[in-house]
Enzyme design. Structure first.
Site, short mmCIF file in Angstrom:
data_model
loop_
_atom_site.label_atom_id
_atom_site.label_comp_id
_atom_site.label_asym_id
_atom_site.label_seq_id
_atom_site.Cartn_x
_atom_site.Cartn_y
_atom_site.Cartn_z
N ASP A 90 0.86 -1.18 0.00
CA ASP A 90 0.00 0.00 0.00
C ASP A 90 0.90 1.24 0.00
O ASP A 90 2.12 1.13 0.06
CB ASP A 90 -0.98 -0.04 1.17
CG ASP A 90 -0.27 -0.09 2.51
OD1 ASP A 90 0.96 0.09 2.55
OD2 ASP A 90 -0.94 -0.30 3.52
N GLY A 92 1.05 3.70 2.20
CA GLY A 92 1.34 4.29 3.51
C GLY A 92 0.28 5.29 3.92
O GLY A 92 0.17 5.65 5.09
N GLY A 93 -0.52 5.73 2.96
CA GLY A 93 -1.53 6.76 3.23
C GLY A 93 -2.50 6.37 4.32
O GLY A 93 -2.72 7.11 5.27
N PHE A 94 -3.06 5.18 4.21
CA PHE A 94 -4.09 4.77 5.16
C PHE A 94 -3.56 4.79 6.60
O PHE A 94 -4.21 5.30 7.51
CB PHE A 94 -4.63 3.38 4.81
CG PHE A 94 -5.67 2.90 5.77
CD1 PHE A 94 -6.92 3.51 5.84
CD2 PHE A 94 -5.41 1.84 6.64
CE1 PHE A 94 -7.88 3.08 6.74
CE2 PHE A 94 -6.37 1.40 7.54
CZ PHE A 94 -7.61 2.02 7.59
N GLN A 194 -11.11 7.77 -4.42
CA GLN A 194 -11.61 8.30 -3.14
C GLN A 194 -12.92 9.05 -3.39
O GLN A 194 -13.53 8.86 -4.43
CB GLN A 194 -10.53 9.21 -2.51
CG GLN A 194 -9.32 8.44 -1.99
CD GLN A 194 -9.59 7.64 -0.73
OE1 GLN A 194 -10.61 7.83 -0.05
NE2 GLN A 194 -8.71 6.71 -0.39
N ASP A 272 -8.19 -7.60 0.43
CA ASP A 272 -7.34 -7.88 1.58
C ASP A 272 -8.18 -7.54 2.80
O ASP A 272 -9.08 -6.69 2.71
CB ASP A 272 -6.08 -7.02 1.58
CG ASP A 272 -6.36 -5.60 2.04
OD1 ASP A 272 -6.15 -5.31 3.23
OD2 ASP A 272 -6.81 -4.78 1.22
N CYS A 347 -12.03 -29.56 5.92
CA CYS A 347 -10.92 -28.65 5.63
C CYS A 347 -9.63 -29.44 5.57
O CYS A 347 -9.38 -30.30 6.42
CB CYS A 347 -10.84 -27.58 6.71
SG CYS A 347 -9.46 -26.45 6.50
N CYS A 352 -6.54 -28.69 10.74
CA CYS A 352 -7.67 -29.64 10.73
C CYS A 352 -7.21 -31.07 10.48
O CYS A 352 -7.84 -32.01 10.94
CB CYS A 352 -8.69 -29.23 9.69
SG CYS A 352 -9.53 -27.71 10.14
N HIS A 378 -5.88 -22.01 9.76
CA HIS A 378 -7.23 -22.46 9.39
C HIS A 378 -8.07 -21.32 8.80
O HIS A 378 -8.71 -21.47 7.75
CB HIS A 378 -7.96 -23.09 10.58
CG HIS A 378 -9.38 -23.37 10.25
ND1 HIS A 378 -9.76 -24.46 9.49
CD2 HIS A 378 -10.51 -22.65 10.47
CE1 HIS A 378 -11.06 -24.40 9.27
NE2 HIS A 378 -11.54 -23.32 9.86
ZN LIG Z 1 -8.72 -26.10 8.65
#
Ligand SMILES: [Zn+2]
Length: 395
Positions: A90, A92-94, A194, A272, A347, A352, A378
């Site tokens: 990113d 750095g702004g946020f 924005q 993300d 899973c 798991c 997990h």
């Molecule tokens: Zn799992």
């Protein structure tokens, strides 16, 4: 370079392949967050075996600690952390806007105090690009002003204009630095839309950026700073039609699993979010429902492995916000102390396949570091396989 491999015929969802200097990424994609050059509690081997295609590094944090010069000296972030697949950083702004007090925004850039030592720092658009180049990032983000919420119209309007001028400076600096670099070795540069909660400003911001022709477009400041979550859908509705079809779209910092499914259906490709790793550290674990996802209107009762939410057919449409195709369990609850089954029997993650709910419950109670590691593995597996089911393809 972004290639659309498949389009859904009843929504705006698409499957694509984004080529970076460190390899391709199949979209829709979920990017685990490696704030300081590590996904909390996990090794890169674990990330690789989970099938993480790309990770996100935070420029602000890496710039302040250990510093871009150290990472550059190490040969870049990939070498420093021993990760060979793509990295998005990113701008750095946020973090400047969310973590630093006493920040002062000027035309030139943003001044703020380093929270760890109180020293004054100054970040300009050019510097943000240079830091990301020093880190060796594969996808670089332009510096933007992340608006607070609530945000007066007039402030948001001026902010969009500033973000537009900063994006242009980022682009000019980036092009100058890349002039002699062959295209296969160049990172990609994404602009960030924005405009707070205002339709005309969001559209204006998207239009400005598209005119500058970035490699991809991100949407920032949506439900990151107290904006009501309904704005996720409004902003997407306003912005997506303004963006070119043949470029990737990245929704920054969101979201919950059902939101990701819906955002994909509306044409978002990249995500993300801190949810899987942060919730893991609190013992809250995600799993696909074994039965009875109450998808409205339809055929899909649950999302069995491998054929649930895909872009093929009509299944995507009926996974709406209300449908629960997953559930969460609080592994620290008493009832799990003698539950010797896995977190999720369907899973195939390391946790798991090898350990019981009772063992995890015990590890959390005794504050063993392994608890955080297994829980993070997990939950990331859940988010990564959600994206994989949406694309229906493995990289
Ligand atoms: Zn799992």
């Amino acid at each position: 370079m972004f290639e659309i491999l498949e389009k859904n015929n009843i929504s705006r969802a698409r499957v694509g392949r984004l080529e970076t200097k460190n390899g391709g990424v199949i979209t829709p994609v979920f990017m685990p967050i490696a704030t300081y050059g590590a996904v909390k509690n996990l090794s890169v081997n674990e990330l690789e075996s989970l099938g993480a295609q790309i990770i996100l590094g935070n420029t602000y944090h890496l710039w302040l600690r250990p510093g871009a010069s150290i990472i550059k000296k190490a040969g870049g972030l990939h070498k420093f952390m021993n990760w060979g697949r793509p990295i998005l950083t990113d701008s750095g702004g946020f973090q400047v806007f969310s973590l630093s007090r006493h920040r002062k925004i000027t035309e030139e850039g943003v001044q703020f105090n380093n929270p760890s030592d109180g020293k004054k720092c100054f970040l300009t658009p050019e510097q943000s690009i240079q830091i990301q180049l020093d880190l060796g990032s594969d996808i670089i983000m332009t510096l933007d002003e992340c608006t607070p919420y609530p945000c007066e119209y007039d402030y948001a309007r001026k902010s969009v204009e500033l973000t537009g001028r900063w994006a242009e400076r980022c682009k000019i600096y980036f092009e100058k630095k890349m002039a002699k670099i062959e295209s296969a070795k160049r990172p990609l540069l994404f602009g960030i839309v924005q405009g707070s909660v205002y339709e005309d400003l969001r559209k204006k911001s998207a239009g400005q950026l598209v005119a500058m022709d970035f490699d991809g477009y991100a949407i920032g400041s949506v439900a990151n700073a107290y904006e009501p979550r309904e704005y996720i859908w409004k902003v997407i509705e306003w912005v997506i039609p303004k963006l070119p079809e043949n470029k990737p779209r990245y929704m920054m910092g969101l979201g919950r699993p059902e939101e990701i499914v819906k955002m994909v259906s509306l044409g978002i490709d990249m995500f993300d979010c801190v949810i899987p790793t942060r919730e893991a550290r609190h013992g809250r674990l995600y799993k696909f429902s074994a039965k009875g996802g109450s998808a409205s209107g339809g055929k899909v009762k649950s999302l069995p492995r491998g054929n649930g939410v895909t872009l093929r057919g009509e299944k995507l449409r009926i996974i709406n916000q209300k449908s629960k195709f997953y559930e969460t369990i609080q592994i620290t609850n008493e009832k799990f102390k003698d539950d010797f089954g896995p977190i999720d029997k369907n899973c195939d993650c390391y946790a798991c396949q090898n350990f019981s709910r009772a063992y995890l419950n015990h590890l959390f109670k005794t504050k063993e570091g392994l608890a955080l590691r297994l829980a993070s593995i997990h939950n990331l597996q859940f988010y990564l396989s959600l994206a994989e089911r949406l694309s229906g393809k493995k990289n």
